[in-house]
Design an enzyme around this catalytic site. Structure first.
Site, PDB file in Angstrom:
ATOM      1  N   ASP A   4      29.865  39.574  43.988  1.00  0.00           N
ATOM      2  CA  ASP A   4      31.319  41.131  43.868  1.00  0.00           C
ATOM      3  C   ASP A   4      31.933  41.077  42.883  1.00  0.00           C
ATOM      4  O   ASP A   4      33.086  39.763  42.704  1.00  0.00           O
ATOM      5  CB  ASP A   4      30.967  41.290  45.223  1.00  0.00           C
ATOM      6  CG  ASP A   4      30.486  40.888  46.624  1.00  0.00           C
ATOM      7  OD1 ASP A   4      29.324  41.660  45.981  1.00  0.00           O
ATOM      8  OD2 ASP A   4      30.501  40.841  47.347  1.00  0.00           O
TER       9      ASP A   4
ATOM     10  N   CYS B 225      25.760  31.712  50.462  1.00  0.00           N
ATOM     11  CA  CYS B 225      26.519  31.232  51.479  1.00  0.00           C
ATOM     12  C   CYS B 225      27.202  32.170  52.699  1.00  0.00           C
ATOM     13  O   CYS B 225      27.137  33.051  52.050  1.00  0.00           O
ATOM     14  CB  CYS B 225      27.893  30.481  51.146  1.00  0.00           C
ATOM     15  SG  CYS B 225      28.524  29.225  52.938  1.00  0.00           S
TER      16      CYS B 225
ATOM     17  N   CYS C 142      28.973  24.598  51.224  1.00  0.00           N
ATOM     18  CA  CYS C 142      28.538  25.857  50.344  1.00  0.00           C
ATOM     19  C   CYS C 142      29.084  26.088  50.405  1.00  0.00           C
ATOM     20  O   CYS C 142      29.369  27.038  48.693  1.00  0.00           O
ATOM     21  CB  CYS C 142      27.447  26.104  50.707  1.00  0.00           C
ATOM     22  SG  CYS C 142      27.142  26.937  52.275  1.00  0.00           S
TER      23      CYS C 142
ATOM     24  N   THR D 226      26.769  32.826  45.035  1.00  0.00           N
ATOM     25  CA  THR D 226      28.170  34.230  46.264  1.00  0.00           C
ATOM     26  C   THR D 226      28.125  33.946  47.814  1.00  0.00           C
ATOM     27  O   THR D 226      27.142  33.509  48.341  1.00  0.00           O
ATOM     28  CB  THR D 226      27.489  35.432  46.175  1.00  0.00           C
ATOM     29  OG1 THR D 226      27.907  36.133  46.564  1.00  0.00           O
ATOM     30  CG2 THR D 226      26.152  35.248  46.740  1.00  0.00           C
ATOM     31  N   ASN D 227      29.584  34.098  48.259  1.00  0.00           N
ATOM     32  CA  ASN D 227      29.985  33.828  49.574  1.00  0.00           C
ATOM     33  C   ASN D 227      29.684  35.195  50.500  1.00  0.00           C
ATOM     34  O   ASN D 227      30.222  36.073  49.375  1.00  0.00           O
ATOM     35  CB  ASN D 227      31.627  33.813  49.888  1.00  0.00           C
ATOM     36  CG  ASN D 227      31.769  32.056  48.997  1.00  0.00           C
ATOM     37  OD1 ASN D 227      30.531  31.344  48.695  1.00  0.00           O
ATOM     38  ND2 ASN D 227      32.991  31.804  48.531  1.00  0.00           N
TER      39      ASN D 227
ATOM     40  N   ASP E 124      28.713  34.348  39.718  1.00  0.00           N
ATOM     41  CA  ASP E 124      29.429  35.560  41.227  1.00  0.00           C
ATOM     42  C   ASP E 124      28.908  36.840  41.157  1.00  0.00           C
ATOM     43  O   ASP E 124      28.343  37.132  40.249  1.00  0.00           O
ATOM     44  CB  ASP E 124      31.104  35.240  41.187  1.00  0.00           C
ATOM     45  CG  ASP E 124      31.249  36.014  42.386  1.00  0.00           C
ATOM     46  OD1 ASP E 124      31.284  35.599  43.901  1.00  0.00           O
ATOM     47  OD2 ASP E 124      32.000  36.600  42.702  1.00  0.00           O
TER      48      ASP E 124
ATOM     49  N   ASP F 283      32.248  45.709  43.848  1.00  0.00           N
ATOM     50  CA  ASP F 283      32.925  45.329  45.314  1.00  0.00           C
ATOM     51  C   ASP F 283      32.801  46.173  46.028  1.00  0.00           C
ATOM     52  O   ASP F 283      34.056  46.678  46.279  1.00  0.00           O
ATOM     53  CB  ASP F 283      33.750  44.282  45.185  1.00  0.00           C
ATOM     54  CG  ASP F 283      33.983  43.226  46.605  1.00  0.00           C
ATOM     55  OD1 ASP F 283      33.535  43.418  47.437  1.00  0.00           O
ATOM     56  OD2 ASP F 283      35.196  43.133  46.541  1.00  0.00           O
TER      57      ASP F 283
ATOM     58  N   ASP G 190      35.023  35.525  39.549  1.00  0.00           N
ATOM     59  CA  ASP G 190      36.564  36.156  39.949  1.00  0.00           C
ATOM     60  C   ASP G 190      37.870  35.723  40.185  1.00  0.00           C
ATOM     61  O   ASP G 190      38.480  35.942  40.815  1.00  0.00           O
ATOM     62  CB  ASP G 190      36.717  37.828  39.788  1.00  0.00           C
ATOM     63  CG  ASP G 190      35.634  38.377  41.520  1.00  0.00           C
ATOM     64  OD1 ASP G 190      34.912  37.729  42.327  1.00  0.00           O
ATOM     65  OD2 ASP G 190      37.024  38.974  41.955  1.00  0.00           O
TER      66      ASP G 190
END
Length: 498
Positions: free
Chosen positions: A333, A408, A418, A373-374, A331, A339, A445
């Site tokens: 952030d 995504c 996704c 990552t989103n 991931d 983040d 996380d």
């Protein structure tokens, strides 16, 4: 067979023979491959290799981690349907391209996963082969020798490629072929031929070769007690080497303890076993005084060296019950960078503490790295796609390079497949890296990171932050693993690689 159907992968340590190999291929007729990937496996590849050839050669580096890792770097660097592995010291026979095309067409027709060439090893006329020469000549009759072997790329992906815990040109080919055949793949004998030279021997070549017992320990851990029969070999001599070494140890121990009778009996047993081993080796080779001296010396040294390497291997691979991970998905952030809500400025990229060194440890081990990552800020209109790309480029510059990025940009209500916790990006990352999702580990996380990984049959490690919900931690402890920091998560992954 079209040229874009197959590629050739040649791992090399910069030996002059690789130039001879490419010159021989360059001069042949027939369907040429879409790509020849030469993987330089020297730890410090300077000067860079240069080739004077019209063939479509691509150069890659694998960092001196051995032929298994070099071959993995090569086949994952090309998208051809068939991958033909050729060692840098073999010499293909005339019409090799023509026969390779026929072999691959036959393999396609029979639904096979692999095609093995005929390997020829030259012999010296007029005398028996020496013990060292016999070791190379066994390649001519070996099952699944990768000196000239072609595999379907899909079979390599399914099996996870070569296991780079085998750091030498020994057992890595048998291990891969065994895993492919255990999954139902068939490896057929082709018509193409290559000559494998006899390695230059020294006085201690046979003693140094005993390091292969370490790799035998890994084979036993992975494939059970009957692995030798599965790869077409006999029982091996390790039980007798163990008895010889035990007799020697008992003799020395008895001498130190003043037990002379026990020392004499143990010493006699050691001498008898050593003499039998030396005579067996000597009788099968040239009957010269020099060879008799070599057999006497090395036959005394080989048993304890072989046993020591085997014990070291058993200890090293004591937990090797499953294949290790091949890729780590991260991931972004609060996992690898601090983040910043809907971060839109590359200057705001700050690596998480210890992340740079932790990621470098994964790369040093040869693991593939991807970011999953989103980034719903794009769908919300809070950040443009251009700004997102600029931030990701800065992340790649600060902590990369990463082998794949999966991003995504949808919002939670968009219903995409996704966005984590959906498994779409994890599966896409595995496909882009050429590995099975089961050989991937996701580090993140949130519970969404863990759920996405588990839904894709990947492993997961949760690294909680202040924003991680308590129930997400509890669920991760029950279904995956939890680590207090990225550094600790990397420790867990590297432990799995033993």
């Amino acid at each position: 067979m079209r040229s874009d159907d197959f590629a050739i992968v040649i791992p090399t340590i910069g030996r002059p023979s690789v130039h001879r190999l490419l010159a021989e291929l360059d001069g042949q007729d027939g369907v040429k491959p879409a790509e020849i990937v030469v993987v330089d496996d020297r730890p410090d590849p300077h000067p860079a290799l240069q080739f004077d050839t019209a063939l479509p050669v691509t150069m890659l580096r694998s960092g001196g981690r051995g032929p298994a890792a070099a071959r993995n770097a090569g086949w994952r660097g090309t998208r051809a349907r068939w991958i033909c592995f050729v060692d840098d010291d073999v010499l293909p026979h005339a019409d090799w391209f023509e026969h390779l095309a026929e072999d691959l067409a036959t393999a396609d027709a029979e639904g096979a996963a692999g095609s093995q060439a005929v390997i020829e090893v030259p012999v010296t006329p007029g005398r028996r082969a020496t013990d060292d020469e016999k070791r190379t000549q066994r390649l001519a009759d070996a099952r699944w020798i990768t000196a000239d072997m072609a595999y379907l790329r899909s079979a390599l992906v399914d099996a996870g490629g070569f296991d780079d815990r085998f750091p030498r040109a020994y057992r890595e080919d048998s291990d891969l072929a065994l895993r492919i055949t255990q999954r139902g793949g068939e490896i057929i004998q082709g018509r193409r031929r290559s000559t494998h030279p006899v390695a230059k021997a020294t006085l201690m070549s046979s003693v140094r070769a005993q390091i292969g017992n370490r790799d035998n320990a890994l084979m036993r851990r992975k494939h059970g007690r009957d692995w030798r029969a599965a790869v077409g070999e006999g029982r091996g001599r390790l039980p007798l080497h163990s008895a010889t070494t035990a007799a020697l140890a008992c003799a020395v121990g008895a001498l130190l303890g003043g037990r002379w009778r026990a020392a004499r009996w143990a010493g006699a047993a050691w001498a008898a076993l050593t003499a039998e081993f030396a005579l067996r080796r000597f009788w099968a080779g040239p009957h010269s005084i020099a060879e008799a001296g070599r057999m006497t010396l090395t036959s005394a040294l080989i048993p304890p060296v072989a046993v020591a390497h085997r014990l070291r291997g058993e200890w090293t691979f004591r937990t090797a019950r499953r294949d290790p991970p091949l890729a780590v998905l991260l991931d972004r952030d609060d996992t690898i960078i601090v983040d910043g809500p809907y971060l839109n400025d590359p200057d705001g990229v700050r690596p998480m503490p210890g992340s740079v060194a932790a990621l470098e440890r994964l790369r040093d081990k040869g693991l593939l790295l991807g970011v999953v990552t989103n980034q719903s800020g794009v769908a919300k209109g809070l950040i443009s796609r251009e700004q997102l790309d600029a931030v990701n480029a800065k992340v790649d510059a600060e902590l990369g390079p990463f082998h794949t990025w999966q991003v995504c940009v949808h919002d939670a209500d968009d219903g995409c497949g996704c966005r984590k916790p959906a498994p779409g990006m994890v599966r896409a990352a595995a496909a882009a890296l050429g590995v099975d999702p089961a050989r991937c580990v996701m580090i993140g996380d949130t519970g969404g990171d863990v759920a996405a990984a588990l839904s894709a049959d990947a492993d997961a490690v949760l690294v909680p932050t202040q924003r991680t919900l308590p129930h997400e931690v509890d669920e991760a402890r029950a279904r995956a693993r939890v680590a207090p920091s990225l550094v600790d998560a990397v420790d867990l992954v590297l432990r799995d690689c033993r």
